[in-house]
Design a protein around this motif. Structure first.
Motif, PDB file in Angstrom:
ATOM      1  N   VAL A 102     -59.596 -19.817  17.434  1.00 30.94           N
ATOM      2  CA  VAL A 102     -58.913 -19.528  18.705  1.00 30.94           C
ATOM      3  C   VAL A 102     -59.843 -19.716  19.907  1.00 30.94           C
ATOM      4  O   VAL A 102     -59.503 -19.349  21.017  1.00 30.94           O
ATOM      5  CB  VAL A 102     -58.328 -18.096  18.722  1.00 30.94           C
ATOM      6  CG1 VAL A 102     -57.231 -17.953  17.670  1.00 30.94           C
ATOM      7  CG2 VAL A 102     -59.417 -17.039  18.512  1.00 30.94           C
ATOM      8  N   ASP A 103     -61.036 -20.271  19.669  1.00 29.76           N
ATOM      9  CA  ASP A 103     -62.000 -20.535  20.743  1.00 29.76           C
ATOM     10  C   ASP A 103     -62.537 -19.246  21.371  1.00 29.76           C
ATOM     11  O   ASP A 103     -62.844 -19.221  22.557  1.00 29.76           O
ATOM     12  CB  ASP A 103     -61.354 -21.422  21.831  1.00 29.76           C
ATOM     13  CG  ASP A 103     -62.396 -21.990  22.806  1.00 29.76           C
ATOM     14  OD1 ASP A 103     -63.528 -22.244  22.371  1.00 29.76           O
ATOM     15  OD2 ASP A 103     -62.080 -22.168  23.989  1.00 29.76           O
ATOM     16  N   CYS A 104     -62.662 -18.188  20.587  1.00 28.78           N
ATOM     17  CA  CYS A 104     -63.184 -16.944  21.167  1.00 28.78           C
ATOM     18  C   CYS A 104     -64.691 -16.990  21.340  1.00 28.78           C
ATOM     19  O   CYS A 104     -65.260 -16.200  22.090  1.00 28.78           O
ATOM     20  CB  CYS A 104     -62.772 -15.733  20.336  1.00 28.78           C
ATOM     21  SG  CYS A 104     -63.540 -15.625  18.697  1.00 28.78           S
ATOM     22  N   LEU A 105     -65.348 -17.903  20.605  1.00 32.64           N
ATOM     23  CA  LEU A 105     -66.801 -18.089  20.702  1.00 32.64           C
ATOM     24  C   LEU A 105     -67.610 -16.906  20.186  1.00 32.64           C
ATOM     25  O   LEU A 105     -68.803 -16.797  20.475  1.00 32.64           O
ATOM     26  CB  LEU A 105     -67.232 -18.412  22.146  1.00 32.64           C
ATOM     27  CG  LEU A 105     -66.695 -19.709  22.737  1.00 32.64           C
ATOM     28  CD1 LEU A 105     -67.111 -19.824  24.196  1.00 32.64           C
ATOM     29  CD2 LEU A 105     -67.201 -20.915  21.957  1.00 32.64           C
ATOM     30  N   LEU A 106     -66.982 -16.002  19.457  1.00 32.95           N
ATOM     31  CA  LEU A 106     -67.755 -14.874  18.933  1.00 32.95           C
ATOM     32  C   LEU A 106     -68.862 -15.345  17.998  1.00 32.95           C
ATOM     33  O   LEU A 106     -69.915 -14.719  17.906  1.00 32.95           O
ATOM     34  CB  LEU A 106     -66.851 -13.852  18.225  1.00 32.95           C
ATOM     35  CG  LEU A 106     -66.546 -12.641  19.117  1.00 32.95           C
ATOM     36  CD1 LEU A 106     -65.497 -12.998  20.139  1.00 32.95           C
ATOM     37  CD2 LEU A 106     -66.121 -11.445  18.298  1.00 32.95           C
ATOM     38  N   PHE A 127     -71.799 -16.457  20.220  1.00 33.90           N
ATOM     39  CA  PHE A 127     -72.498 -15.298  20.788  1.00 33.90           C
ATOM     40  C   PHE A 127     -73.305 -14.566  19.703  1.00 33.90           C
ATOM     41  O   PHE A 127     -74.408 -14.085  19.957  1.00 33.90           O
ATOM     42  CB  PHE A 127     -71.506 -14.345  21.455  1.00 33.90           C
ATOM     43  CG  PHE A 127     -71.053 -14.819  22.808  1.00 33.90           C
ATOM     44  CD1 PHE A 127     -71.911 -14.766  23.904  1.00 33.90           C
ATOM     45  CD2 PHE A 127     -69.780 -15.326  23.005  1.00 33.90           C
ATOM     46  CE1 PHE A 127     -71.503 -15.196  25.155  1.00 33.90           C
ATOM     47  CE2 PHE A 127     -69.363 -15.764  24.254  1.00 33.90           C
ATOM     48  CZ  PHE A 127     -70.224 -15.703  25.334  1.00 33.90           C
ATOM     49  N   LEU A 152     -74.802 -14.907  10.138  1.00 34.12           N
ATOM     50  CA  LEU A 152     -74.421 -13.874  11.109  1.00 34.12           C
ATOM     51  C   LEU A 152     -73.112 -14.233  11.818  1.00 34.12           C
ATOM     52  O   LEU A 152     -72.240 -13.390  12.033  1.00 34.12           O
ATOM     53  CB  LEU A 152     -75.551 -13.678  12.135  1.00 34.12           C
ATOM     54  CG  LEU A 152     -75.430 -12.449  13.030  1.00 34.12           C
ATOM     55  CD1 LEU A 152     -75.549 -11.164  12.216  1.00 34.12           C
ATOM     56  CD2 LEU A 152     -76.490 -12.458  14.127  1.00 34.12           C
ATOM     57  N   GLN A 159     -70.049 -13.343   9.889  1.00 35.18           N
ATOM     58  CA  GLN A 159     -69.748 -11.902   9.917  1.00 35.18           C
ATOM     59  C   GLN A 159     -68.937 -11.520  11.143  1.00 35.18           C
ATOM     60  O   GLN A 159     -68.233 -10.531  11.148  1.00 35.18           O
ATOM     61  CB  GLN A 159     -71.048 -11.087   9.968  1.00 35.18           C
ATOM     62  CG  GLN A 159     -71.801 -10.985   8.675  1.00 35.18           C
ATOM     63  CD  GLN A 159     -73.086 -10.183   8.890  1.00 35.18           C
ATOM     64  OE1 GLN A 159     -73.115  -9.197   9.609  1.00 35.18           O
ATOM     65  NE2 GLN A 159     -74.163 -10.632   8.254  1.00 35.18           N
ATOM     66  N   PHE A 160     -69.105 -12.289  12.212  1.00 34.22           N
ATOM     67  CA  PHE A 160     -68.416 -11.948  13.457  1.00 34.22           C
ATOM     68  C   PHE A 160     -67.248 -12.884  13.766  1.00 34.22           C
ATOM     69  O   PHE A 160     -66.732 -12.865  14.866  1.00 34.22           O
ATOM     70  CB  PHE A 160     -69.414 -11.922  14.624  1.00 34.22           C
ATOM     71  CG  PHE A 160     -70.291 -10.711  14.606  1.00 34.22           C
ATOM     72  CD1 PHE A 160     -69.830  -9.505  15.131  1.00 34.22           C
ATOM     73  CD2 PHE A 160     -71.546 -10.745  14.032  1.00 34.22           C
ATOM     74  CE1 PHE A 160     -70.620  -8.369  15.104  1.00 34.22           C
ATOM     75  CE2 PHE A 160     -72.344  -9.618  14.002  1.00 34.22           C
ATOM     76  CZ  PHE A 160     -71.883  -8.423  14.531  1.00 34.22           C
ATOM     77  N   CYS A 161     -66.849 -13.696  12.805  1.00 27.35           N
ATOM     78  CA  CYS A 161     -65.653 -14.527  13.029  1.00 27.35           C
ATOM     79  C   CYS A 161     -64.444 -13.691  12.646  1.00 27.35           C
ATOM     80  O   CYS A 161     -64.259 -13.373  11.478  1.00 27.35           O
ATOM     81  CB  CYS A 161     -65.693 -15.799  12.192  1.00 27.35           C
ATOM     82  SG  CYS A 161     -64.152 -16.738  12.336  1.00 27.35           S
ATOM     83  N   PRO A 162     -63.605 -13.329  13.621  1.00 19.27           N
ATOM     84  CA  PRO A 162     -62.506 -12.430  13.300  1.00 19.27           C
ATOM     85  C   PRO A 162     -61.350 -13.119  12.587  1.00 19.27           C
ATOM     86  O   PRO A 162     -60.415 -12.452  12.140  1.00 19.27           O
ATOM     87  CB  PRO A 162     -62.068 -11.892  14.666  1.00 19.27           C
ATOM     88  CG  PRO A 162     -62.583 -12.854  15.673  1.00 19.27           C
ATOM     89  CD  PRO A 162     -63.681 -13.657  15.055  1.00 19.27           C
ATOM     90  N   HIS A 163     -61.373 -14.443  12.484  1.00 23.07           N
ATOM     91  CA  HIS A 163     -60.171 -15.134  12.012  1.00 23.07           C
ATOM     92  C   HIS A 163     -60.387 -15.983  10.764  1.00 23.07           C
ATOM     93  O   HIS A 163     -59.564 -16.833  10.446  1.00 23.07           O
ATOM     94  CB  HIS A 163     -59.593 -15.984  13.149  1.00 23.07           C
ATOM     95  CG  HIS A 163     -59.292 -15.168  14.360  1.00 23.07           C
ATOM     96  ND1 HIS A 163     -58.286 -14.226  14.382  1.00 23.07           N
ATOM     97  CD2 HIS A 163     -59.899 -15.096  15.567  1.00 23.07           C
ATOM     98  CE1 HIS A 163     -58.270 -13.623  15.567  1.00 23.07           C
ATOM     99  NE2 HIS A 163     -59.247 -14.126  16.296  1.00 23.07           N
TER     100      HIS A 163
END
Lengths: 132, 591
Positions: free
Chosen positions: A14-18, A21, A117, A120-124
């Motif tokens: 979704v292009d959140c870029l988490l 980051f 890492l 781990q932070f990719c919500p999708h």
């Protein structure tokens, strides 16, 4: 064997870029200057995205072109020796998928170390950190 | 300050010059976002200036949490509004906040009028003024945005803000489109850009952001992220997006229908979130650094009107408010029709909410004979007729005649000329949002600093009171809403998306700020929130705002809410209490 980072389902991006980051936080702070992962739209956001990560090539072109042997093979992927690196940028040119990022301030390449890492932070569920 | 937050980028369009000023004083005291923007507005907006004169500044500001924490994804814009003639404030996500902060700026102040149309290309090295004469007059804001991005090249993290024909033609509720699907929608920032001959702004940023405490930052981040992806508070935005609200609002009788002549469709409303997702949802997107991905795009597949076996698929972003304004408020009930109108305002660069309410007024005025076909240029505005509404939007954006020019100034301007003020649904001259829940909602519209439902969310308070079977005195209501609005000043100064208010409680805000910059106790932050609100109020009074002059549309009083018919007297009492509290030094929360 070690673990490798892989893009498993880019349609859910979704292009959140988490991920980007998270990658930059490896060095303690925020922002994106030191991120080794790139997300780009495929000609308009409505058409979806490409997530560019190092594929941990068996015969890495980035390593092959480095004139000062600042890039070496490790179990999964490569490592850059910043002391040796002269900032010529040939590794960036050599990677066909554009997975070698560039830290403009330091004038050094940023290459994924497959630490996972970001996954781990990719919500999708776009990224996975898998046994090779 | 970390990442150059204190650096304010000034742009003078008249002389095509830019420079950076160090405002550490401002950011260290007022955080960022709304707190800083209102000070910059006080400093740079001359008293009583014409909102469309070159002197009116556009201020953009981000804050200390921007690009450091999830859901800290918004940019705050402030300007004097050409629509209300008073405080203009609008918040937008997309990539705007990330790009501005990572380019190394905490704020931008744009003044002057360019001799000919330009767009700005901004990055860490400063500003370049690009010729936009060829882009001026383009029929779609989307095309103009694409051209700017292509011309600027590169693949960094970029945002693109731009206006459409409505902004160029100074329609007072023209918005600014960001990344195609997000907006500085309300209060006419698009017209202010148009008056400056400023077609768009491209900002590229990918810098570093150092933090004060690495260990605390990692821990606070991880904790916040875990709550963000698991919290039920975010689920509704995550799954169906804001249209999830439409069904419940209809069922409780709080959904404005046909210019608030009705308040819902019972249990089976059209344009409801679940059905839209099932039939039309084509893709979801997120603002930068937001795991929630509340941006819902419908895929609208349509045959070519003449050529067989030619189809086009358009992606249209949909949210509750545009669906209310261009859907139920106009009796437009087929999802395809509503999506068409949403797409039209996107191309034209209009605020969907004001545009819908304006068309609703025009339809009723036409029905009642105040407008005739001569005025409308042969069009017959009729509830549900999306074809006619599309044509009217086009004419409004291009100020095609005397009527459409007036419609382009909002319902107050049109009703003052043609009559029908009783059903001209605006508060503080801003067209109403999609909530007729009770006194809280309308009190927010009346007393909120920008007359937006998001100022103090009275609609939410109404629904809580409904469930609890509770009622509040006008004084209690005023106090509760101002307390909420003060808390939101803290959020919009940090700057955190209001959808994340369930996550960013007192402890979270303090922990985030402490790891990023420095310790600031919650009580100090809340006191600052109240002060920011008072600074907005001071600006409004300076520019002629008067609580006593606020108009309460008769229609809003006649049509019952789920909490009964509203009493004008009680609303006025609550307004007076809000005025008293704002003028006094008293803490709103009473502590």
């Amino acid at each position: 064997m070690g673990k490798r980072l892989r893009v498993v389902d880019v349609e859910r991006c979704v292009d959140c870029l988490l991920c980007a980051f998270a990658c930059a936080r490896r060095f303690g702070g925020g922002g994106l200057a030191k991120s080794a992962i790139a997300v780009r739209s495929v000609g308009g956001m409505e058409r979806g995205f490409v997530v560019v990560v190092c594929r941990a090539c068996e015969d890495p072109p980035c390593l092959a072109v480095c004139p000062v042997e600042a890039i070496r093979n490790v179990e999964v992927g490569v490592r850059v020796d910043p002391e040796r690196c002269i900032g010529c940028g040939m590794c960036v040119e050599a990677c066909a998928i554009g997975a070698v990022q560039w830290d403009k301030a330091e004038r050094k390449p940023v290459i994924c170390v497959h630490c996972g890492l970001c996954a781990q932070f990719c919500p999708h569920g776009v990224l996975a950190h898998e046994e090779v | 300050m970390p990442g150059g937050l204190h650096r304010v980028l000034f742009v003078d369009l008249a002389r095509h010059r830019s420079w950076v000023e160090n405002r550490e004083d401002l950011f260290s005291e007022r955080l960022g976002g709304a707190g800083v923007a209102i000070e910059l507005l006080h400093e740079h907006c001359p008293e009583s200036c014409d909102p469309l004169a070159p002197e009116n500044p556009i201020v953009l500001a981000v804050g200390p949490l921007t690009s450091l924490y999830p859901l800290a994804s918004k940019t705050v814009a402030m300007f004097k509004s050409p629509h209300t003639g008073n405080l203009g404030e609008s918040h937008c996500g997309g990539r705007s906040a990330m790009a501005l902060r990572l380019a190394g700026y905490g704020a931008m102040v744009i003044v002057g009028r360019s001799p000919s149309p330009v767009y700005l290309s901004v990055d860490a090295d400063g500003v370049r003024f690009r010729d936009a004469r060829t882009l001026w007059g383009m029929s779609s804001s989307l095309t103009a945005g694409r051209v700017m991005l292509e011309r600027e090249g590169g693949v960094g993290h970029r945002t693109v803000l731009r206006i459409g024909p409505a902004g160029e033609n100074l329609v007072t509720y023209a918005g600014v489109t960001v990344e195609t699907y997000r907006h500085f929608g309300r209060l006419g920032m698009g017209a202010v850009m148009g008056s400056k001959h400023l077609k768009g702004i491209v900002i590229a940023g990918d810098g570093d952001l150092p933090v004060a405490d690495h260990g605390a930052y990692q821990k606070t981040y991880r904790d916040l992220y875990t709550r963000a992806v698991r919290s039920p508070a975010m689920r509704k935005y995550y799954e169906l997006g804001t249209p999830e609200n439409l069904g419940p609002l209809s069922a409780m009788g709080a959904l404005p229908v046909r210019n608030l002549q009705a308040t819902g469709y019972g249990e089976a409303p059209p344009l409801e979130g679940e059905a839209l997702a099932r039939e039309h949802l084509g893709r979801r997107l997120a603002c930068s650094h937001c795991p929630t991905a509340c941006i819902h795009l419908a895929a609208l597949r349509e045959p070519h009107p003449e050529a067989p076996y030619f189809y086009k698929t358009t992606f249209v972003s949909y949210d509750y408010e545009p669906l209310y304004a261009l859907g139920t408020m106009l009796g437009v009930e087929r999802p395809q029709d509503a999506l068409h109108l949403l797409d039209a305002v996107e191309h034209l660069g209009l605020d969907a909410m004001s545009a819908g309410v304006v068309l609703a007024w025009a339809t009723e005025a036409f029905e009642r004979g105040l407008l005739d076909v001569e005025e409308t240029g042969g069009l017959h505005p009729t509830w549900g007729d999306a074809g006619v509404y599309g044509a009217m939007l086009e004419r409004i954006a291009h100020r095609a005649s005397r009527l459409y020019t007036l419609l382009g100034k909002g319902v107050d301007a049109a009703a003052t000329e043609y009559g029908g003020i009783d059903y001209a649904l605006s508060f503080g001259r801003l067209e109403m949002p999609g909530y007729h829940t009770g006194p809280g909602a309308h009190l927010t519209h009346l007393t909120g600093a920008r007359h937006s439902h998001l100022d103090s969310a009275g609609y939410s308070l109404d629904q809580k009171d409904m469930k609890a079977g509770q009622s509040r005195s006008p004084e209690e209501l005023a106090r509760a809403l101002l307390t909420e609005e003060a808390y939101r000043q803290v959020l919009s100064s940090l700057v955190v998306c209001f959808f994340a208010r369930g996550l960013y409680d007192a402890d979270t805000c303090v922990a985030c700020l402490s790891a990023a910059e420095k310790d600031r106790p919650w009580d100090e932050l809340m006191a600052l929130g109240e002060d920011i609100l008072r600074r907005k109020h001071t600006f409004k009074v300076r520019e002629g705002f008067d609580f006593d002059a606020l108009r309460i549309p008769a229609r809003a009083l006649e049509t019952p809410t789920p909490l009964g018919k509203l009493s004008e007297e009680s609303l006025r009492q609550a307004v007076s209490e809000a005025e008293r509290l704002l003028a006094s030094g008293e803490r709103f929360s009473g502590t």
